[in-house]
Design a protein around this motif. Sequence first.
Motif, PDB file in Angstrom:
ATOM      1  N   ARG A  46       1.043  -1.877   0.122  1.00 52.31           N
ATOM      2  CA  ARG A  46       0.074   0.443   0.069  1.00 52.31           C
ATOM      3  C   ARG A  46       0.255   1.290   0.359  1.00 52.31           C
ATOM      4  NH1 ARG A  46      -4.230  -1.019   4.097  1.00 52.31           N
ATOM      5  NH2 ARG A  46      -2.861   0.339   5.065  1.00 52.31           N
ATOM      6  N   HIS A  89       3.843   4.441  -3.075  1.00 51.07           N
ATOM      7  CA  HIS A  89       4.344   5.566  -3.650  1.00 51.07           C
ATOM      8  C   HIS A  89       4.698   6.517  -2.656  1.00 51.07           C
ATOM      9  CE1 HIS A  89       0.244   4.832  -1.725  1.00 51.07           C
ATOM     10  NE2 HIS A  89       0.339   5.858  -2.466  1.00 51.07           N
ATOM     11  N   LEU A  99       1.696 -13.581 -16.867  1.00 49.98           N
ATOM     12  CA  LEU A  99       0.206 -13.650 -16.151  1.00 49.98           C
ATOM     13  C   LEU A  99       0.236 -14.545 -15.391  1.00 49.98           C
ATOM     14  CD1 LEU A  99      -1.205 -11.331 -17.020  1.00 49.98           C
ATOM     15  CD2 LEU A  99      -2.905 -12.813 -18.625  1.00 49.98           C
ATOM     16  N   ASP A 143       1.780 -13.356 -11.826  1.00 40.99           N
ATOM     17  CA  ASP A 143       0.726 -11.942 -11.159  1.00 40.99           C
ATOM     18  C   ASP A 143      -0.623 -12.866 -10.780  1.00 40.99           C
ATOM     19  OD1 ASP A 143       2.169  -9.511 -11.185  1.00 40.99           O
ATOM     20  OD2 ASP A 143       1.886  -9.815 -13.786  1.00 40.99           O
ATOM     21  N   TYR A 144      -1.241 -13.275 -11.704  1.00 39.50           N
ATOM     22  CA  TYR A 144      -1.995 -14.304 -10.693  1.00 39.50           C
ATOM     23  C   TYR A 144      -1.967 -14.639  -9.189  1.00 39.50           C
ATOM     24  CZ  TYR A 144      -6.912 -16.363 -10.939  1.00 39.50           C
ATOM     25  OH  TYR A 144      -8.413 -16.757 -10.580  1.00 39.50           O
ATOM     26  N   GLY A 148      -1.516 -11.470  -6.587  1.00 35.64           N
ATOM     27  CA  GLY A 148      -2.203 -11.263  -6.629  1.00 35.64           C
ATOM     28  C   GLY A 148      -3.295 -11.754  -5.416  1.00 35.64           C
ATOM     29  N   SER A 149      -3.392 -13.140  -5.378  1.00 32.19           N
ATOM     30  CA  SER A 149      -3.998 -13.584  -4.045  1.00 32.19           C
ATOM     31  C   SER A 149      -2.802 -12.938  -2.960  1.00 32.19           C
ATOM     32  CB  SER A 149      -4.380 -14.946  -4.284  1.00 32.19           C
ATOM     33  OG  SER A 149      -3.113 -16.210  -4.403  1.00 32.19           O
ATOM     34  N   HIS A 191      -0.799 -10.296  -2.529  1.00 29.05           N
ATOM     35  CA  HIS A 191      -1.317  -8.991  -2.236  1.00 29.05           C
ATOM     36  C   HIS A 191      -2.389  -8.795  -0.740  1.00 29.05           C
ATOM     37  CE1 HIS A 191      -1.284  -4.768  -4.123  1.00 29.05           C
ATOM     38  NE2 HIS A 191      -1.686  -5.000  -3.164  1.00 29.05           N
ATOM     39  N   HIS A 192      -3.293  -9.823  -1.905  1.00 26.96           N
ATOM     40  CA  HIS A 192      -5.035  -9.470  -1.174  1.00 26.96           C
ATOM     41  C   HIS A 192      -4.852 -10.106   0.597  1.00 26.96           C
ATOM     42  CE1 HIS A 192      -8.912  -8.775  -2.266  1.00 26.96           C
ATOM     43  NE2 HIS A 192      -9.354  -9.811  -2.129  1.00 26.96           N
ATOM     44  N   GLN A 251      -1.468   9.949  -6.952  1.00 23.03           N
ATOM     45  CA  GLN A 251      -0.209  10.846  -5.585  1.00 23.03           C
ATOM     46  C   GLN A 251      -1.322  10.031  -4.275  1.00 23.03           C
ATOM     47  OE1 GLN A 251      -0.934  14.883  -5.577  1.00 23.03           O
ATOM     48  NE2 GLN A 251      -0.031  14.890  -7.529  1.00 23.03           N
ATOM     49  N   GLY A 252      -2.270   9.282  -4.194  1.00 16.67           N
ATOM     50  CA  GLY A 252      -2.532   9.010  -3.252  1.00 16.67           C
ATOM     51  C   GLY A 252      -3.772  10.286  -2.674  1.00 16.67           C
ATOM     52  N   ARG A 307      -6.352   1.072  -2.243  1.00 15.15           N
ATOM     53  CA  ARG A 307      -5.885   1.839  -1.403  1.00 15.15           C
ATOM     54  C   ARG A 307      -6.226   3.254  -0.610  1.00 15.15           C
ATOM     55  NH1 ARG A 307      -1.450   3.054  -5.918  1.00 15.15           N
ATOM     56  NH2 ARG A 307      -1.789   4.931  -5.501  1.00 15.15           N
ATOM     57  N   HIS A 350      -9.748 -14.855  -7.389  1.00 15.37           N
ATOM     58  CA  HIS A 350      -9.395 -14.613  -7.862  1.00 15.37           C
ATOM     59  C   HIS A 350      -9.760 -12.689  -7.773  1.00 15.37           C
ATOM     60  CE1 HIS A 350     -11.252 -13.819 -12.338  1.00 15.37           C
ATOM     61  NE2 HIS A 350     -12.543 -13.092 -11.813  1.00 15.37           N
ATOM     62  N   PHE A 351     -10.304 -11.806  -6.858  1.00 13.99           N
ATOM     63  CA  PHE A 351     -10.367 -10.927  -6.382  1.00 13.99           C
ATOM     64  C   PHE A 351      -8.800 -10.316  -5.807  1.00 13.99           C
ATOM     65  CE2 PHE A 351     -14.374 -10.892  -7.106  1.00 13.99           C
ATOM     66  CZ  PHE A 351     -15.062 -10.407  -7.941  1.00 13.99           C
ATOM     67  N   GLY A 352      -8.739 -11.221  -5.900  1.00 10.95           N
ATOM     68  CA  GLY A 352      -6.791 -10.774  -5.347  1.00 10.95           C
ATOM     69  C   GLY A 352      -6.353 -10.237  -6.489  1.00 10.95           C
ATOM     70  N   SER A 353      -6.448 -11.457  -8.051  1.00 11.36           N
ATOM     71  CA  SER A 353      -5.739 -11.058  -9.077  1.00 11.36           C
ATOM     72  C   SER A 353      -6.292 -10.002 -10.129  1.00 11.36           C
ATOM     73  CB  SER A 353      -5.783 -12.020 -10.302  1.00 11.36           C
ATOM     74  OG  SER A 353      -7.470 -11.899 -10.276  1.00 11.36           O
ATOM     75  N   HIS A 378      -7.705  -7.006  -8.065  1.00 13.70           N
ATOM     76  CA  HIS A 378      -7.168  -6.047  -7.004  1.00 13.70           C
ATOM     77  C   HIS A 378      -4.980  -5.743  -7.624  1.00 13.70           C
ATOM     78  CE1 HIS A 378      -5.620  -4.923  -2.612  1.00 13.70           C
ATOM     79  NE2 HIS A 378      -5.106  -4.868  -3.330  1.00 13.70           N
ATOM     80  N   HIS A 379      -4.699  -6.761  -8.137  1.00 13.41           N
ATOM     81  CA  HIS A 379      -3.667  -6.389  -8.138  1.00 13.41           C
ATOM     82  C   HIS A 379      -3.591  -6.067  -9.778  1.00 13.41           C
ATOM     83  CE1 HIS A 379       0.587  -7.242  -7.047  1.00 13.41           C
ATOM     84  NE2 HIS A 379       1.027  -8.278  -8.712  1.00 13.41           N
ATOM     85  N   THR A 388      -2.004  -2.795  -9.655  1.00 10.76           N
ATOM     86  CA  THR A 388       0.187  -2.593 -10.150  1.00 10.76           C
ATOM     87  C   THR A 388       0.568  -3.360 -10.814  1.00 10.76           C
ATOM     88  OG1 THR A 388      -0.779  -3.315  -7.284  1.00 10.76           O
ATOM     89  CG2 THR A 388       2.080  -3.743  -8.269  1.00 10.76           C
ATOM     90  N   TRP A 389       0.210  -4.115 -11.655  1.00  8.98           N
ATOM     91  CA  TRP A 389       1.161  -3.878 -13.157  1.00  8.98           C
ATOM     92  C   TRP A 389       0.131  -3.477 -14.579  1.00  8.98           C
ATOM     93  CZ3 TRP A 389      -0.659  -7.764 -16.298  1.00  8.98           C
ATOM     94  CH2 TRP A 389      -1.854  -8.350 -16.002  1.00  8.98           C
ATOM     95  N   LEU A 437      -1.141  -6.591 -24.031  1.00  7.13           N
ATOM     96  CA  LEU A 437      -2.365  -7.688 -24.191  1.00  7.13           C
ATOM     97  C   LEU A 437      -3.902  -6.588 -23.676  1.00  7.13           C
ATOM     98  CD1 LEU A 437      -1.276 -11.064 -21.141  1.00  7.13           C
ATOM     99  CD2 LEU A 437      -1.781 -10.337 -24.196  1.00  7.13           C
ATOM    100  N   VAL A 480      -6.169 -10.595 -20.930  1.00  6.59           N
ATOM    101  CA  VAL A 480      -6.031 -10.329 -20.198  1.00  6.59           C
ATOM    102  C   VAL A 480      -7.472 -11.168 -19.077  1.00  6.59           C
ATOM    103  CG1 VAL A 480      -5.149  -9.281 -17.131  1.00  6.59           C
ATOM    104  CG2 VAL A 480      -4.380  -8.176 -19.798  1.00  6.59           C
ATOM    105  N   HIS A 538      -7.652 -14.841 -20.188  1.00  3.57           N
ATOM    106  CA  HIS A 538      -6.397 -15.217 -19.519  1.00  3.57           C
ATOM    107  C   HIS A 538      -6.949 -15.431 -18.104  1.00  3.57           C
ATOM    108  CE1 HIS A 538      -3.980 -16.237 -22.982  1.00  3.57           C
ATOM    109  NE2 HIS A 538      -3.669 -15.283 -22.923  1.00  3.57           N
ATOM    110  N   LEU A 539      -7.488 -14.721 -17.305  1.00  6.93           N
ATOM    111  CA  LEU A 539      -7.230 -14.772 -15.454  1.00  6.93           C
ATOM    112  C   LEU A 539      -9.015 -15.387 -15.830  1.00  6.93           C
ATOM    113  CD1 LEU A 539      -6.633 -11.213 -14.834  1.00  6.93           C
ATOM    114  CD2 LEU A 539      -5.073 -13.975 -14.573  1.00  6.93           C
TER     115      LEU A 539
END
Lengths: 197, 197, 197, 197
Positions: free
Chosen positions: A111, A114, A156, A159-160, A163-164, A166-167, B27-28, B111, B161-164, B166-167, B170-171, B178, B183, B186-187
């Motif tokens: 978090r 930045h 990918l 990152d998948y 992501g989890s 991170h979450h 910037q947050g 965030r 799934h929601f982790g990805s 959320h992520h 970030t990337w 893609l 994306v 794939h996810l």
Amino acid sequence: MARTTDGNGTPVPQRLLAAATRLFAEQGYDRTSVQEIVEAAGVTKGALYHYFGSKEDLLQEVYSRVLRLQQERLDAFADADAPVEERLRDAAADVVVTTIENLDDASIFFRSMHHLSPEKNKRVRAERRRYHERFRALIEEGQKSGVFSSATPADLVVDYHFGSVHHLSTWYRPDGPLSPEQVAGHLADLLLRALRP
Amino acid sequence: MARTTDGNGTPVPQRLLAAATRLFAEQGYDRTSVQEIVEAAGVTKGALYHYFGSKEDLLQEVYSRVLRLQQERLDAFADADAPVEERLRDAAADVVVTTIENLDDASIFFRSMHHLSPEKNKRVRAERRRYHERFRALIEEGQKSGVFSSATPADLVVDYHFGSVHHLSTWYRPDGPLSPEQVAGHLADLLLRALRP
Amino acid sequence: MARTTDGNGTPVPQRLLAAATRLFAEQGYDRTSVQEIVEAAGVTKGALYHYFGSKEDLLQEVYSRVLRLQQERLDAFADADAPVEERLRDAAADVVVTTIENLDDASIFFRSMHHLSPEKNKRVRAERRRYHERFRALIEEGQKSGVFSSATPADLVVDYHFGSVHHLSTWYRPDGPLSPEQVAGHLADLLLRALRP
Amino acid sequence: MARTTDGNGTPVPQRLLAAATRLFAEQGYDRTSVQEIVEAAGVTKGALYHYFGSKEDLLQEVYSRVLRLQQERLDAFADADAPVEERLRDAAADVVVTTIENLDDASIFFRSMHHLSPEKNKRVRAERRRYHERFRALIEEGQKSGVFSSATPADLVVDYHFGSVHHLSTWYRPDGPLSPEQVAGHLADLLLRALRP
DNA sequence: TATGAATGAGGCTTCATTCAT
DNA sequence: TATGAATGAAGCCTCATTCAT
């Protein structure tokens, strides 16, 4: 012993870092004042600035700690002598356990990037990239040897999974129904099942 | 009409919200000053406080927008008339596309939650919970009917799934290789493959 | 009238500048705190930063004022329609009177230049150089036409005279035996006598 | 000997004084921190406070050094066995050369007097007064004997000359076109020409 | 003779918000 | 509907000095 530990035996810099870590995780970096940190650590502002050049340095310290730890663990698992699906599974599960065990570090990590100065940010990104690539290499290895499906680009997949990870700091609660190891087991399973050819 | 749109035809409140969204994402929330927002929107502070009660209200507005949008879309896909694996796949892919198309909203969403006042935070959590449960219901439906594996608790699958999602902020880069749809494809694949019995 | 003057009729920015000028002259720039300035001006810190970007801006303002004033006066005397020895004498005397009448500005000017940021410092130096050159041109004019001795380089003569102007803030006291005009007369005499062929 | 010179042979107190002199001249007294001084001198804070009671003591030391040196030289020239115009000329030129050779001391001297405590300041003023009076006596001697004009009060003449000495630290550069002796010659000339009857 | 950790006061600046107009 | 001057609290950081060792 002596002066550097006044009070409870832990050296001042470590007390400061521990206090900062907890507060940054609880309230966010910007919402945490230097005053709160020094009060929580039981020292004065002067002492903080004797050991750390700035508030941001404290944050940077957290980042260094996390990065070093995770990289070491990943390297250990990835270099092990075992089939690739086992090495990936162990690494994927371990990062979950380690993250849960240092959940404060993790929330800060994801978090507050930045809040680092551009140059420190760049350094951190470079180290994360290295980590990412090591993990990706494992997946590619399995894809080449055919034990993993190649349907999804390895990048990918990394990152998948991350992501989890991170979450986790968003939803995991130590008093929840699953132990860190159980969560890790499930998440690693999901990854490996998704990679079945 | 008239004065509320001075300059470029967009009403002042929307201009303010657009400026705030961009700046919060870049910037947050804490690093963005009210002064910056009004300058970016081309109005004065008085105008902002005429339309919004506080800086936090602007943030809250972003949250409302995101929550409303995502819930609507999820409901539409979940209520569709199709096999459960298709409904889940479509919903899982759609949230990815929608998130990528509103990446600023998404970075703010994940965030800046701790910048909302406790009571607003609670309301947001409640709505997220509702969203989570609708998604989980889809998975449970498939598990009961046997088209999905029951090896992993449905709650954990949702968080996986929601982790990805959320992520993504970030990337994901719009100029990357893609497209949002690729994306998303794939996810969603990864999710469904992980759920194969 | 109204809010900008609360209290005694002078607008806030001017009150701040007057207070800062007096305090900088009395105590030096670094020894004068922003707190002291706002107290002397009867406003709050917020008000100061509403009008001036920084403490240094206040100093810069003093410099601008002095430079503008002196340059205007020199130009007026140098462009007059009179023999060169008369124009030089009048200019040399006038800068003394003007300096004495703004002795606070003068002490700040000569003592606080190194407190300006490099870039502002550069701008001030450039303007001083322009002033110096205009004054030197007068001397060279007289040297060429033979009414002034050429024994000493004109540059050095300028610095000789301005040394004495610079020095005024060190020794001149309003309650001393000589009026500003008398001092000015004597110093201009010394200059012209030193230049006699 | 021994430990007091660690490193390069110069005793610690002198190293500290040299470092302080350079830094005070470059950045000003207030802008120079004790930390910078000890770093420049290659010692620690404890060492500084072992030899000097305070930061101000270092400044006071610079003043003592300058005052002693200049007074000694003036006395020597003023007491010489020569015509008054020659004694004045030599003294006037010598103070210029000495000042240029110790330009750091000079900038500190003229710029940092208000940083001394009131009592030290008083002592310095008294010594400067003594110096001023010795110099003035030379001029009055010449005025009485008729070799100098009496048009200008002797006091003012002294200030005129010392203004130019004071000013040297503002404009003189060692790599400029004139040697210290040449500058001194010119400035002494200007003084004597201004005093011609 | 010297260290360097620690203090505590004070410095400059930022900012969300209010309010008279 | 909108302005922008002004507030007041809080924030980060610096620094000369002290003192146990």
